[in-house]
Structures are given as structure tokens and as C-alpha cells.
Design an enzyme around this catalytic site. Structure first.
Site, PDB file in Angstrom:
ATOM      1  N   ARG A 159       0.825  -1.228   0.000  1.00  0.00           N
ATOM      2  CA  ARG A 159       0.000   0.000   0.000  1.00  0.00           C
ATOM      3  C   ARG A 159       0.852   1.268   0.000  1.00  0.00           C
ATOM      4  O   ARG A 159       0.360   2.350  -0.363  1.00  0.00           O
ATOM      5  CB  ARG A 159      -0.986  -0.027   1.185  1.00  0.00           C
ATOM      6  CG  ARG A 159      -1.958   1.143   1.189  1.00  0.00           C
ATOM      7  CD  ARG A 159      -3.170   0.925   2.088  1.00  0.00           C
ATOM      8  NE  ARG A 159      -2.804   0.479   3.418  1.00  0.00           N
ATOM      9  CZ  ARG A 159      -2.331   1.271   4.380  1.00  0.00           C
ATOM     10  NH1 ARG A 159      -2.159   2.556   4.163  1.00  0.00           N
ATOM     11  NH2 ARG A 159      -2.021   0.772   5.566  1.00  0.00           N
TER      12      ARG A 159
ATOM     13  N   TYR B 127     -13.923  12.813 -20.160  1.00  0.00           N
ATOM     14  CA  TYR B 127     -14.326  11.420 -19.943  1.00  0.00           C
ATOM     15  C   TYR B 127     -15.492  11.395 -18.931  1.00  0.00           C
ATOM     16  O   TYR B 127     -15.453  12.104 -17.914  1.00  0.00           O
ATOM     17  CB  TYR B 127     -13.132  10.612 -19.434  1.00  0.00           C
ATOM     18  CG  TYR B 127     -13.522   9.307 -18.801  1.00  0.00           C
ATOM     19  CD1 TYR B 127     -14.178   8.325 -19.542  1.00  0.00           C
ATOM     20  CD2 TYR B 127     -13.267   9.056 -17.458  1.00  0.00           C
ATOM     21  CE1 TYR B 127     -14.567   7.134 -18.954  1.00  0.00           C
ATOM     22  CE2 TYR B 127     -13.635   7.858 -16.860  1.00  0.00           C
ATOM     23  CZ  TYR B 127     -14.298   6.906 -17.614  1.00  0.00           C
ATOM     24  OH  TYR B 127     -14.685   5.740 -17.036  1.00  0.00           O
TER      25      TYR B 127
ATOM     26  N   ASP C 292      -5.267  15.033 -18.493  1.00  0.00           N
ATOM     27  CA  ASP C 292      -5.450  13.590 -18.671  1.00  0.00           C
ATOM     28  C   ASP C 292      -4.866  13.252 -20.044  1.00  0.00           C
ATOM     29  O   ASP C 292      -5.419  13.639 -21.078  1.00  0.00           O
ATOM     30  CB  ASP C 292      -6.948  13.253 -18.594  1.00  0.00           C
ATOM     31  CG  ASP C 292      -7.220  11.757 -18.706  1.00  0.00           C
ATOM     32  OD1 ASP C 292      -6.431  11.063 -19.385  1.00  0.00           O
ATOM     33  OD2 ASP C 292      -8.220  11.275 -18.154  1.00  0.00           O
TER      34      ASP C 292
ATOM     35  N   LYS D  59      -5.518   1.636 -20.603  1.00  0.00           N
ATOM     36  CA  LYS D  59      -5.675   1.826 -22.046  1.00  0.00           C
ATOM     37  C   LYS D  59      -4.342   1.587 -22.767  1.00  0.00           C
ATOM     38  O   LYS D  59      -3.810   0.509 -22.707  1.00  0.00           O
ATOM     39  CB  LYS D  59      -6.237   3.218 -22.324  1.00  0.00           C
ATOM     40  CG  LYS D  59      -7.334   3.659 -21.338  1.00  0.00           C
ATOM     41  CD  LYS D  59      -8.568   2.798 -21.394  1.00  0.00           C
ATOM     42  CE  LYS D  59      -9.721   3.438 -20.668  1.00  0.00           C
ATOM     43  NZ  LYS D  59     -10.445   2.658 -19.724  1.00  0.00           N
TER      44      LYS D  59
HETATM   45  N1  PLP Z   1      -9.457   8.946 -18.388  1.00  0.00           N
HETATM   46  C1  PLP Z   1      -9.926   8.610 -19.607  1.00  0.00           C
HETATM   47  C2  PLP Z   1      -9.680   9.545 -20.752  1.00  0.00           C
HETATM   48  C3  PLP Z   1     -10.654   7.433 -19.790  1.00  0.00           C
HETATM   49  O1  PLP Z   1     -11.111   7.134 -21.015  1.00  0.00           O
HETATM   50  C4  PLP Z   1     -10.877   6.579 -18.676  1.00  0.00           C
HETATM   51  C5  PLP Z   1     -11.626   5.309 -18.837  1.00  0.00           C
HETATM   52  O2  PLP Z   1     -12.202   5.034 -19.851  1.00  0.00           O
HETATM   53  C6  PLP Z   1     -10.379   6.959 -17.433  1.00  0.00           C
HETATM   54  C7  PLP Z   1      -9.662   8.128 -17.325  1.00  0.00           C
HETATM   55  C8  PLP Z   1     -10.606   6.087 -16.213  1.00  0.00           C
HETATM   56  O3  PLP Z   1      -9.724   5.026 -16.244  1.00  0.00           O
HETATM   57  P1  PLP Z   1      -9.939   3.607 -15.487  1.00  0.00           P
HETATM   58  O4  PLP Z   1     -11.083   2.915 -16.156  1.00  0.00           O
HETATM   59  O5  PLP Z   1      -8.630   2.935 -15.636  1.00  0.00           O
HETATM   60  O6  PLP Z   1     -10.264   3.937 -14.061  1.00  0.00           O
END
Ligand code: PLP
Length: 384
Positions: free
Chosen positions: A51, A105, A177, A202
Site C-alpha cells: 500500500r 471522460y 489527462d 488503455k
Molecule cells: N481517463 C480517460 C480519458 C478514460 O477514457 C478513462 C476510462 O475510460 C479513465 C480516465 C478512467 O480510467 P480507469 O477505467 O482505468 O479507471
């Protein structure tokens, strides 16, 4: 050769690897041990424990990820959402105000819309391409600005250079992001961003077999976020660290293929009479193309589009395709197709989706590693 001067392809393989190979192992083994022998540490955060995010598997990933984006430090987390929410909890306090790009997102947008009130944090949406309007949205308590490199699902690219400069001039923390671009196409630290966030689920892992996240950037901020992560407990398991580490090594070859393949598919769709709109920053007809070219080294494997007709036409098209798998998520080796309204953005109300410009018939495609020609043949058949 110093690590700094290496190309990103070389860093993906060699950065962060142990200086002397453990028992000669070419691949870093998995340290599947929750706790480690006490070695006189005098601070809670330094005790060796999963952790605390400090097993050899975590440390190697932190060094590799920081090197990829030419940043000071990095931290892996149990998911992309853990990276995003832990960063917010660590850096925003009750009474703070936050500027947020108006198309994000769905999970991030839903968290901001529904949970910021409880945190006592107020926010305003900004249009990423209207920098002149941002100053009027500043408040004395504005603390940070948050954008996405390529927005999900409309693939808009904000004036990212202006975002970083605006944050610097107004002493805001700039957060981006970078999931859709990946460090192959955009490295936020090089443009002056304080923090880059990733869903490593991803492109960085790239094989649709784990959920993971990362925050990369300024060391002082990463330390604060790491301390909060220890309290919130969203640490990445060493086995998932190992899979992410393995996936990262092929990021450059995967992403370069996906950049080329998605551009060819976007061009094919844009020229097809049954297709109404295609959102892809690499198309010279797309709003923001010239800006995207200046900022990005490649346009990624993500695109979205609307075909003529209503929602049933969109669903019919998805059903007629053979190669793509109809599933949420993105960035893997297999092509995925989805209507964001039913998956990634289903947590938003119809009004919120309309405000974000996401129509019910919008189709999102994550281009995988299949032959581009096979995908185009498949789409051509499904459209006709
Ligand atoms: N940021 C983006 C641009 C995303 O497309 C996603 C998920 O689809 C996330 C963050 C969240 O990621 P996670 O599903 O790994 O928690």
C-alpha cells in the site's frame, strides 16, 4: 549515453530497470509480497508494504513512467479513476475553485458534477479553445485547471500550450489527462504542465487485461498525491504492476501502428457517402487540425463518427461489423467499437450529454492492431 538523451523507444525498454539484474533475470520478477523486512525506516510512508507503493515493481514503473514524459516523478495507482480522484483529494481543499474543460471522460465529469459539492470545491467549465475567456472565469480562490489532451469521445484538442501558460501566469496547478495521446504522442511536462494523469488500463498497458492508473509530473505534487494514496488505499497490486511493465515495452510499436491505421480509417469514413461526421484530429478537415499538428507527434488510435440515420442505424452498423468487439474501454490490441451514450458516458444525464455535444448516435472506435485493410473492408461492408 544518458537516459535523458535516449529516444522514447529505448526508454520504454531500459528506463527504470534495476541497475544490476536480479539473479540475472532479464525481466524484472514479480515481488508478490505484501510486506518487507523492517530496515530501520523512521517514517510511516517509507515502510516497505504494497500500500506504500514502494515494492521493486512499483519503483521500476515510477522511474520508467517519469522518464517517458521527461518528468520529475511518477506514481502508479489501482485505476485511472484512482489516479484522478486521489489527485483531486490531495490537491484541492474545501473552499477551492477549479476550472475544468467542458468535454471530459464521463467518469471524471460525473465525479466532478456529483462529488465536488461534498468536497466543498466549486468549479466552472472552460472552453479549451477560447483562452481569452479564461481570465474572466478566474476567482481569488481558483487553485487548478484540468483538461484532456484529446477529449473523450469528441477528440477535441484544446490550446494546450495556452493552458499551461495560463496556469503558470495565474499560479494554478495545471493537470492534463494524457490517456488518449499516450507519451508517444504528447509529453505534458515538456509543454509546462504540472501533472499528467493516465488510465494505464488503455494504451500504456495495451492488452485489455488490467485496470491501472498513473500520475506523472512535479515531484513535490507527486509526493503529496502518494501520501494521500497511502491513506485512500488505491495502490496497484504487484502482479498488475508486472503486466503494466510488460505492456509498456511495446507501447511505441503499438501506438505508431495505431496512429497510422486510425488516420487511414478516418479518411475512409470521411469520404464515405453514408457517414455524416468524423471526429479525428489528424483529418485536415477537422476543426483544430492545425493546432493538433503543432502539439502532437501523432493523433492516436481513437476516433468517433456519426453515420446518416438515427440511433438504430448506428446500432445496425455496429451489429454488422465482424472484426471490432462491441465493448467499452480502449487502447488495446483488439479494435473496440461502442456508442458512448450506452457505455463511457452513460453516467451523465441526457442534458449533461447534450451540453457536452455527445449525440445518442455517436459511435466511438478504438483502433487495434489488426490489418488496416481488413478493418476498412469490414466497415465498407457494414456501411453498404
Ligand atoms: N481517463 C480517460 C480519458 C478514460 O477514457 C478513462 C476510462 O475510460 C479513465 C480516465 C478512467 O480510467 P480507469 O477505467 O482505468 O479507471
Amino acid at each position: 549515453m544518458t537516459q535523458q538523451s535516449m529516444h522514447i523507444e529505448t526508454k520504454l525498454i531500459h528506463a527504470g530497470e534495476p541497475e544490476s539484474r536480479i539473479e540475472g533475470a532479464v525481466t524484472l520478477p514479480i515481488f508478490q509480497s505484501s510486506t518487507f523486512q523492517y530496515a530501520g525506516q523512521d517514517h510511516y510512508d517509507q515502510l516497505k508494504y504494497i500500500r506504500m507503493n514502494n515494492t521493486p515493481n512499483h519503483i521500476a514503473l515510477h522511474q520508467k513512467l517519469a522518464a517517458l514524459e521527461n518528468a520529475e516523478a511518477a506514481l502508479v495507482t489501482a485505476s485511472g479513476m484512482a489516479a484522478i480522484t486521489t489527485t483531486f483529494f490531495a490537491l484541492l481543499s474545501p473552499g477551492d475553485h477549479f476550472l475544468v474543460q467542458d468535454c471530459l471522460y464521463g467518469g471524471t465529469l460525473d465525479f466532478i458534477n456529483s462529488d465536488f459539492k461534498t468536497l466543498g470545491v466549486s468549479f466552472d467549465f472552460v472552453n479549451g479553445n477560447e483562452p481569452d475567456a479564461w481570465t474572466s472565469q478566474l476567482k481569488p480562490n481558483t487553485k487548478a485547471i484540468y483538461v484532456e489532451t484529446i477529449t473523450n469521445p469528441l477528440m477535441a484538442v484544446a490550446d494546450l500550450k495556452a493552458v499551461a501558460a495560463f496556469a503558470r501566469n495565474h499560479r494554478l496547478i495545471s493537470m492534463i489527462d494524457n490517456t488518449f495521446a499516450s507519451p508517444i504522442n504528447f509529453r505534458p511536462s515538456e509543454w509546462g504542465f504540472d501533472l499528467s494523469l493516465h488510465s494505464c488500463t488503455k494504451y500504456l498497458n495495451g492488452h485489455s487485461d488490467i485496470v491501472a492508473g498513473a500520475v506523472i509530473g512535479r515531484e513535490d505534487l507527486i509526493q503529496k498525491i502518494a501520501h494521500k494514496l497511502i491513506h485512500l488505499g488505491g495502490s496497484l497490486d504487484p502482479h498488475a504492476c508486472f503486466l503494466l511493465h510488460r505492456g509498456l515495452k511495446t507501447l511505441a510499436v503499438r501506438m505508431k501502428h495505431q496512429n497510422v491505421s486510425a488516420l487511414a480509417i478516418a479518411k475512409f469514413l470521411a469520404a464515405h457517402p453514408s457517414v455524416e461526421t468524423v471526429n479525428y484530429p489528424g483529418l485536415d478537415t477537422y476543426t483544430g487540425y492545425h493546432l493538433a499538428r503543432k502539439l502532437l507527434d501523432g493523433f492516436s488510435g481513437m476516433l468517433s463518427f456519426e453515420i446518416k440515420g438515427d440511433v438504430s442505424a448506428a446500432d445496425g452498423f455496429i451489429a454488422r461489423t465482424h472484426i471490432p468487439i462491441s465493448a467499452p474501454s480502449l487502447g488495446g490490441v483488439e479494435t473496440l467499437i461502442t456508442r458512448p451514450v450506452t457505455t463511457s458516458h452513460s453516467g451523465l444525464s441526457p442534458e449533461e450529454r447534450e451540453a457536452a455535444g455527445i449525440s445518442d448516435r455517436l459511435i466511438r472506435l478504438s483502433v487495434g492492431l489488426e490489418a488496416t485493410e481488413d478493418l476498412i473492408d469490414d466497415f465498407n461492408r457494414a456501411l453498404t
